[in-house]
Design an enzyme around this catalytic site. Structure first.
Site, PDB file in Angstrom:
ATOM      1  N   ASN A   1       1.435   0.004   6.087  1.00 22.70           N
ATOM      2  CA  ASN A   1       1.760  -0.712   4.858  1.00 22.70           C
ATOM      3  C   ASN A   1       2.566  -1.937   5.256  1.00 22.70           C
ATOM      4  O   ASN A   1       3.563  -1.816   5.967  1.00 22.70           O
ATOM      5  CB  ASN A   1       2.585   0.204   3.941  1.00 22.70           C
ATOM      6  CG  ASN A   1       3.217  -0.555   2.780  1.00 22.70           C
ATOM      7  OD1 ASN A   1       2.646  -1.535   2.310  1.00 22.70           O
ATOM      8  ND2 ASN A   1       4.369  -0.110   2.331  1.00 22.70           N
ATOM      9  N   GLY A   2       2.124  -3.115   4.821  1.00 20.03           N
ATOM     10  CA  GLY A   2       2.840  -4.343   5.178  1.00 20.03           C
ATOM     11  C   GLY A   2       1.839  -5.406   5.587  1.00 20.03           C
ATOM     12  O   GLY A   2       0.641  -5.296   5.288  1.00 20.03           O
TER      13      GLY A   2
ATOM     14  N   LYS B   1       4.747  -7.972 -20.706  1.00 23.07           N
ATOM     15  CA  LYS B   1       4.208  -6.614 -20.863  1.00 23.07           C
ATOM     16  C   LYS B   1       2.782  -6.678 -21.385  1.00 23.07           C
ATOM     17  O   LYS B   1       1.898  -5.985 -20.902  1.00 23.07           O
ATOM     18  CB  LYS B   1       5.046  -5.766 -21.835  1.00 23.07           C
ATOM     19  CG  LYS B   1       6.374  -5.233 -21.353  1.00 23.07           C
ATOM     20  CD  LYS B   1       6.293  -4.105 -20.369  1.00 23.07           C
ATOM     21  CE  LYS B   1       6.186  -4.575 -18.970  1.00 23.07           C
ATOM     22  NZ  LYS B   1       7.321  -5.107 -18.266  1.00 23.07           N
TER      23      LYS B   1
ATOM     24  N   HIS C   1       7.186 -28.965 -30.392  1.00 25.77           N
ATOM     25  CA  HIS C   1       6.956 -29.904 -29.290  1.00 25.77           C
ATOM     26  C   HIS C   1       5.677 -29.582 -28.534  1.00 25.77           C
ATOM     27  O   HIS C   1       5.564 -29.856 -27.348  1.00 25.77           O
ATOM     28  CB  HIS C   1       8.160 -29.904 -28.354  1.00 25.77           C
ATOM     29  CG  HIS C   1       9.424 -30.298 -29.042  1.00 25.77           C
ATOM     30  ND1 HIS C   1       9.697 -31.598 -29.408  1.00 25.77           N
ATOM     31  CD2 HIS C   1      10.455 -29.554 -29.508  1.00 25.77           C
ATOM     32  CE1 HIS C   1      10.868 -31.648 -30.036  1.00 25.77           C
ATOM     33  NE2 HIS C   1      11.342 -30.407 -30.109  1.00 25.77           N
TER      34      HIS C   1
ATOM     35  N   CYS D   1       0.867  -1.156   0.000  1.00 26.84           N
ATOM     36  CA  CYS D   1       0.000   0.000   0.000  1.00 26.84           C
ATOM     37  C   CYS D   1       0.908   1.210   0.000  1.00 26.84           C
ATOM     38  O   CYS D   1       2.119   1.089   0.078  1.00 26.84           O
ATOM     39  CB  CYS D   1      -0.856   0.001   1.252  1.00 26.84           C
ATOM     40  SG  CYS D   1      -1.730  -1.557   1.493  1.00 26.84           S
TER      41      CYS D   1
ATOM     42  N   TRP E   1      -3.975  -1.806  -1.181  1.00 26.40           N
ATOM     43  CA  TRP E   1      -4.025  -2.976  -2.069  1.00 26.40           C
ATOM     44  C   TRP E   1      -4.342  -4.139  -1.129  1.00 26.40           C
ATOM     45  O   TRP E   1      -3.505  -4.563  -0.336  1.00 26.40           O
ATOM     46  CB  TRP E   1      -2.676  -3.171  -2.751  1.00 26.40           C
ATOM     47  CG  TRP E   1      -2.665  -4.244  -3.796  1.00 26.40           C
ATOM     48  CD1 TRP E   1      -3.028  -4.119  -5.101  1.00 26.40           C
ATOM     49  CD2 TRP E   1      -2.243  -5.596  -3.634  1.00 26.40           C
ATOM     50  NE1 TRP E   1      -2.856  -5.307  -5.754  1.00 26.40           N
ATOM     51  CE2 TRP E   1      -2.380  -6.235  -4.881  1.00 26.40           C
ATOM     52  CE3 TRP E   1      -1.770  -6.345  -2.553  1.00 26.40           C
ATOM     53  CZ2 TRP E   1      -2.059  -7.576  -5.080  1.00 26.40           C
ATOM     54  CZ3 TRP E   1      -1.461  -7.686  -2.752  1.00 26.40           C
ATOM     55  CH2 TRP E   1      -1.604  -8.282  -4.004  1.00 26.40           C
TER      56      TRP E   1
ATOM     57  N   GLU F   1       9.812 -11.115 -21.965  1.00 24.22           N
ATOM     58  CA  GLU F   1       9.493  -9.794 -21.425  1.00 24.22           C
ATOM     59  C   GLU F   1       8.366  -9.141 -22.246  1.00 24.22           C
ATOM     60  O   GLU F   1       7.456  -8.532 -21.685  1.00 24.22           O
ATOM     61  CB  GLU F   1      10.758  -8.924 -21.399  1.00 24.22           C
ATOM     62  CG  GLU F   1      10.548  -7.481 -20.998  1.00 24.22           C
ATOM     63  CD  GLU F   1       9.930  -7.262 -19.624  1.00 24.22           C
ATOM     64  OE1 GLU F   1       9.787  -8.224 -18.849  1.00 24.22           O
ATOM     65  OE2 GLU F   1       9.544  -6.111 -19.342  1.00 24.22           O
TER      66      GLU F   1
ATOM     67  N   LYS G   1       2.897  -1.987  -8.249  1.00 25.17           N
ATOM     68  CA  LYS G   1       4.263  -1.714  -8.667  1.00 25.17           C
ATOM     69  C   LYS G   1       5.264  -2.382  -7.742  1.00 25.17           C
ATOM     70  O   LYS G   1       6.282  -2.900  -8.159  1.00 25.17           O
ATOM     71  CB  LYS G   1       4.472  -0.200  -8.663  1.00 25.17           C
ATOM     72  CG  LYS G   1       5.858   0.241  -9.050  1.00 25.17           C
ATOM     73  CD  LYS G   1       5.967   0.310 -10.536  1.00 25.17           C
ATOM     74  CE  LYS G   1       7.335   0.643 -11.033  1.00 25.17           C
ATOM     75  NZ  LYS G   1       7.580   0.031 -12.339  1.00 25.17           N
TER      76      LYS G   1
ATOM     77  N   ARG H   1       1.026   1.817  -5.953  1.00 27.77           N
ATOM     78  CA  ARG H   1       1.283   0.804  -4.923  1.00 27.77           C
ATOM     79  C   ARG H   1       0.011   0.062  -4.514  1.00 27.77           C
ATOM     80  O   ARG H   1       0.075  -0.921  -3.760  1.00 27.77           O
ATOM     81  CB  ARG H   1       1.891   1.460  -3.678  1.00 27.77           C
ATOM     82  CG  ARG H   1       3.190   2.167  -3.940  1.00 27.77           C
ATOM     83  CD  ARG H   1       3.708   2.796  -2.678  1.00 27.77           C
ATOM     84  NE  ARG H   1       4.033   1.815  -1.673  1.00 27.77           N
ATOM     85  CZ  ARG H   1       5.174   1.153  -1.616  1.00 27.77           C
ATOM     86  NH1 ARG H   1       6.114   1.405  -2.481  1.00 27.77           N
ATOM     87  NH2 ARG H   1       5.385   0.267  -0.672  1.00 27.77           N
TER      88      ARG H   1
ATOM     89  N   GLU I   1       0.328  -7.951 -18.747  1.00 27.65           N
ATOM     90  CA  GLU I   1       0.135  -7.003 -17.650  1.00 27.65           C
ATOM     91  C   GLU I   1      -0.852  -5.904 -17.995  1.00 27.65           C
ATOM     92  O   GLU I   1      -1.718  -5.582 -17.195  1.00 27.65           O
ATOM     93  CB  GLU I   1       1.482  -6.336 -17.290  1.00 27.65           C
ATOM     94  CG  GLU I   1       2.414  -7.188 -16.482  1.00 27.65           C
ATOM     95  CD  GLU I   1       3.725  -6.458 -16.180  1.00 27.65           C
ATOM     96  OE1 GLU I   1       4.099  -6.416 -15.008  1.00 27.65           O
ATOM     97  OE2 GLU I   1       4.370  -5.930 -17.106  1.00 27.65           O
TER      98      GLU I   1
HETATM   99  C1  G6P Z   1       5.852  -6.321  -9.768  1.00 19.51           C
HETATM  100  C2  G6P Z   1       5.804  -5.251 -10.839  1.00 19.51           C
HETATM  101  C3  G6P Z   1       6.767  -5.618 -11.973  1.00 19.51           C
HETATM  102  C4  G6P Z   1       8.153  -5.842 -11.427  1.00 19.51           C
HETATM  103  C5  G6P Z   1       8.176  -6.868 -10.293  1.00 19.51           C
HETATM  104  C6  G6P Z   1       9.517  -6.896  -9.585  1.00 19.51           C
HETATM  105  O1  G6P Z   1       5.321  -7.503 -10.251  1.00 19.51           O
HETATM  106  O2  G6P Z   1       4.488  -5.127 -11.340  1.00 19.51           O
HETATM  107  O3  G6P Z   1       6.792  -4.551 -12.906  1.00 19.51           O
HETATM  108  O4  G6P Z   1       8.997  -6.294 -12.448  1.00 19.51           O
HETATM  109  O5  G6P Z   1       7.199  -6.521  -9.312  1.00 19.51           O
HETATM  110  O6  G6P Z   1       9.712  -5.657  -8.956  1.00 19.51           O
HETATM  111  P1  G6P Z   1      11.123  -5.082  -8.533  1.00 19.51           P
HETATM  112  O7  G6P Z   1      10.806  -3.744  -7.922  1.00 19.51           O
HETATM  113  O8  G6P Z   1      11.694  -6.045  -7.542  1.00 19.51           O
HETATM  114  O9  G6P Z   1      11.949  -4.969  -9.755  1.00 19.51           O
END
Ligand code: G6P
Length: 613
Positions: free
Chosen positions: A100-101, A492, A511, A2, A74, A488, A608, A27, A495
């Site tokens: 937060n936590g 993307k 395969h 959060c 969150w 990657e 994030k 967050r 997401e």
């Molecule tokens: C979350 C974010 C991703 C990120 C991952 C790792 O899943 O949505 O964008 O790559 O965390 O985060 P970090 O801050 O450890 O790179």
């Protein structure tokens, strides 16, 4: 996972708090709330939904208090609802708390408090905190100025888990008490006011002077001073960190979304990350780490451990380090690594990659590696983040604040830094010809302008996005490092567009996955490795024959094959090509998401910074 904000000063707190929360929405954004100290005590305004809903809450404009705390949530314990939104009060409404936590032993603490006559209005783990504070406060017979601080400390001594906490009370209207453990918290300080936040950009508009709280460090924040205490409440002084980030860099700067802005910031983020790490004709410089030839020669393995996009940067690093240093490398997601009893010891160097430096699994994996005797090195973008306090060595990417949930410029900056690190190791070990390293350095310096060229020509990508945005499934194919880029690209897309997609090593196609290819299925190929062009083309031919709708990202001259779309990117050393080939894929996901009318920066269910396990 959060965001928290706090303000104490001479201005009305509520608009400052809400603005701060808007910066932290990445967050978490399922509910939000603020509490301010008003003439007649604490006033709480909160509800489920986005932060901007707070503006519509009755009475929000009439809040006059100059001290307040705020939270964007969150959900972990208890669904998003008004009752579960923070701030939470104790039963007597004397203490307001945002957190937060995760409090892992909250149910035990709830039972304890229930037995003492307390009751609970929410399903959250957090609500035990204000009530425990009330409990310890009333137990303390010493009625002095630090009574609240002691009650917060006794409460934290009972908590298992992670927390960044802010506490206010009308009994002590001149202060906010804060403490953190394994969750981020910074204090921005300026004349006659102090700002508290989960991250630096949220308060950059007010100050560049920050205190970065350590684990289990307490701060009593007044409007014109701050007192710091260690875990046993011994008072100490603390140095200020001056943060050079530009406040404008944390805003959208005319771009429609943060993600697009951050995609376009990649050339500069890479230039900043290269910084003075190397100059042509000179060796790479890493004064911040001190790994000797003797140590590097003793290694039998390097591990890259990370989550999400950062793990994908690790996949590229594995290829580059193995090629340049001939040290075997492994890449693993942190949540697997930490529970697997990995075979590592003092002959293993463990490198942890994390944009935020706050990802719970990555930090836990680092602690495990340390216990097993490995040296630990972390690569992060956030100065003073939690992971930097645990690692033996920290090196920073200088990508600037990344706000969009989907990571872009952090990823390319991580790759650049990892490649420079690999060159540094190779220079120490003499494991790769000097002239080839020199050529690689020249090619790295050209990468930013090559990305600019790609970004100046996105019409083809936009047109392709328009054609495929209604699809339900997509496939990404590549070999070698092109496969890592495909992973990657696929992440993307998932997401931010919610389209199911999978990345496959092109050689694996036969395969299994080829069974899924039928008329109209979208397949995206990445072809940049000259040694593998023919093989990759054959794989693409096989799916074209089966009716696939294709896009190819390439810097090679391809034989005459009919692809529906081809994105030509500039040539570079194959070790660097991921830095270019990912850019059209980032743009593709972005434009698909826009065509679908989705919230690009805040995709559903994601956050994030994943500070929970
Ligand atoms: C979350 C974010 C991703 C990120 C991952 C790792 O899943 O949505 O964008 O790559 O965390 O985060 P970090 O801050 O450890 O790179």
């Amino acid at each position: 996972m959060c965001g928290i904000i706090g303000y104490i000063g001479e201005k009305k707190a509520s608009p400052i708090l809400i603005n701060g929360l808007l910066c932290l929405e990445y967050r978490g954004y399922d509910s939000a709330g603020i509490a301010t100290l008003e003439k007649d005590g604490i006033t709480v305004k909160k509800d489920k939904g986005r932060v901007k809903n707070l503006y519509n809450l009755e009475g929000i404009d009439s809040l006059e208090g100059t001290v307040g705390i705020a939270h964007t949530r969150w959900a972990t314990h208890g669904k998003p609802s008004m009752e579960n939104a923070h701030p939470h009060l104790d039963n007597s409404s004397t203490f307001a708390v945002v957190h937060n936590g995760i409090i892992e032993n909250y149910s035990e603490l709830r039972d304890f408090l229930t037995e003492k006559g307390y009751h609970f209005l929410s399903q959250t783990d957090t609500e035990v905190i204000p009530n425990l504070i009330h409990y310890y406060f009333s137990q303390d017979s010493k009625k002095d100025d630090d009574q609240l601080l002691r009650a917060v400390k006794s409460t934290c001594d009972d908590l298992k888990g992670s927390y960044a906490i802010e506490v206010i009370s009308p009994l002590f209207p001149d202060r906010i008490i804060v403490v953190r453990k394994d969750s981020p918290l910074v204090i921005g300080t300026c004349k006659k006011e102090n700002h508290i936040a989960s991250d630096i950009p949220a308060v950059l508009a007010f100050t560049k002077n920050f205190y970065l709280l350590n684990d289990q460090e307490y701060a009593v924040v007044y409007k014109n001073r701050i007192r710091f205490f260690d875990a046993s409440l011994v008072e100490h002084t603390k140095a200020i960190n001056n943060i050079e980030w530009d406040a404008a860099a944390a805003e959208k700067d005319g771009f429609e979304d943060y993600m697009l802005k951050e995609i376009y910031e990649q050339p500069n983020a890479i230039r900043e990350t290269i910084g003075s790490r190397f100059r042509l004709g000179e060796k790479c410089s890493f004064d911040d780490i001190n790994l000797t030839k003797e140590y590097l020669s003793s290694l039998d393995k390097i591990y890259f451990v990370a989550c999400g996009t950062a793990m994908h940067a690790g996949l590229i690093a594995k290829n580059v380090v193995e090629k340049l240093c001939r040290i075997p490398c492994e890449v693993e997601v942190a949540s697997e690594f930490r529970y697997r009893d990995p075979i590592i010891d003092e002959k293993t160097l463990c490198i942890f990659i994390s944009q935020s430096g706050e990802t719970a699994d990555t930090i836990a994996a680092l602690k495990l590696a340390k216990q097993k005797g490995c040296k630990t090195l972390t690569i992060t973008n956030v100065i003073g983040s939690s992971i930097t306090r645990e690692a033996d060595y920290t090196i920073y990417t200088h990508a600037g604040p990344e706000i969009a949930v989907a990571s872009t410029k952090a990823y390319t900056s991580q790759i650049v830094l990892l490649i420079i690190l690999a060159m540094h190791f190779a220079e120490i070990l003499n494991s790769y010809p000097e002239e080839k390293i020199e050529k690689l350095k020249a090619d790295i310096l050209d990468i930013p302008s090559k990305i600019e060229t790609i970004l100046d020509n996105v019409d083809e990508i936009k047109a392709f996005a328009k054609k495929v945005y209604t699809q339900k499934d997509m496939f990404f194919l590549g070999r070698g490092m092109d496969y890592a880029v495909s992973m990657e690209g696929s992440l993307k897309l998932k997401e931010i567009s919610y389209i199911h997609s999978e990345a496959y090593a092109a050689g694996e196609l036969k395969h299994g996955p080829i069974a899924l290819i039928e008329n109209g299925v979208t397949v995206i190929g990445v072809i940049t490795d000259p040694k593998l062009v023919e093989k990759s083309i054959s794989n693409m031919q096989e799916i074209i024959t089966r009716g696939a709708y294709t896009l190819v990202v390439t810097n090679q001259v391809l034989p005459n094959v009919h692809f529906n779309s081809v994105i030509n990117i500039p040539e570079t050393d194959p070790l660097l090509s991921s830095l270019l080939s990912i850019v059209p894929l980032q743009c593709l996901s972005y434009y698909i998401s826009k065509n679908k009318g989705l919230d690009v920066d805040k995709p559903r269910n994601l956050a994030k910074s994943v500070t929970v396990e």
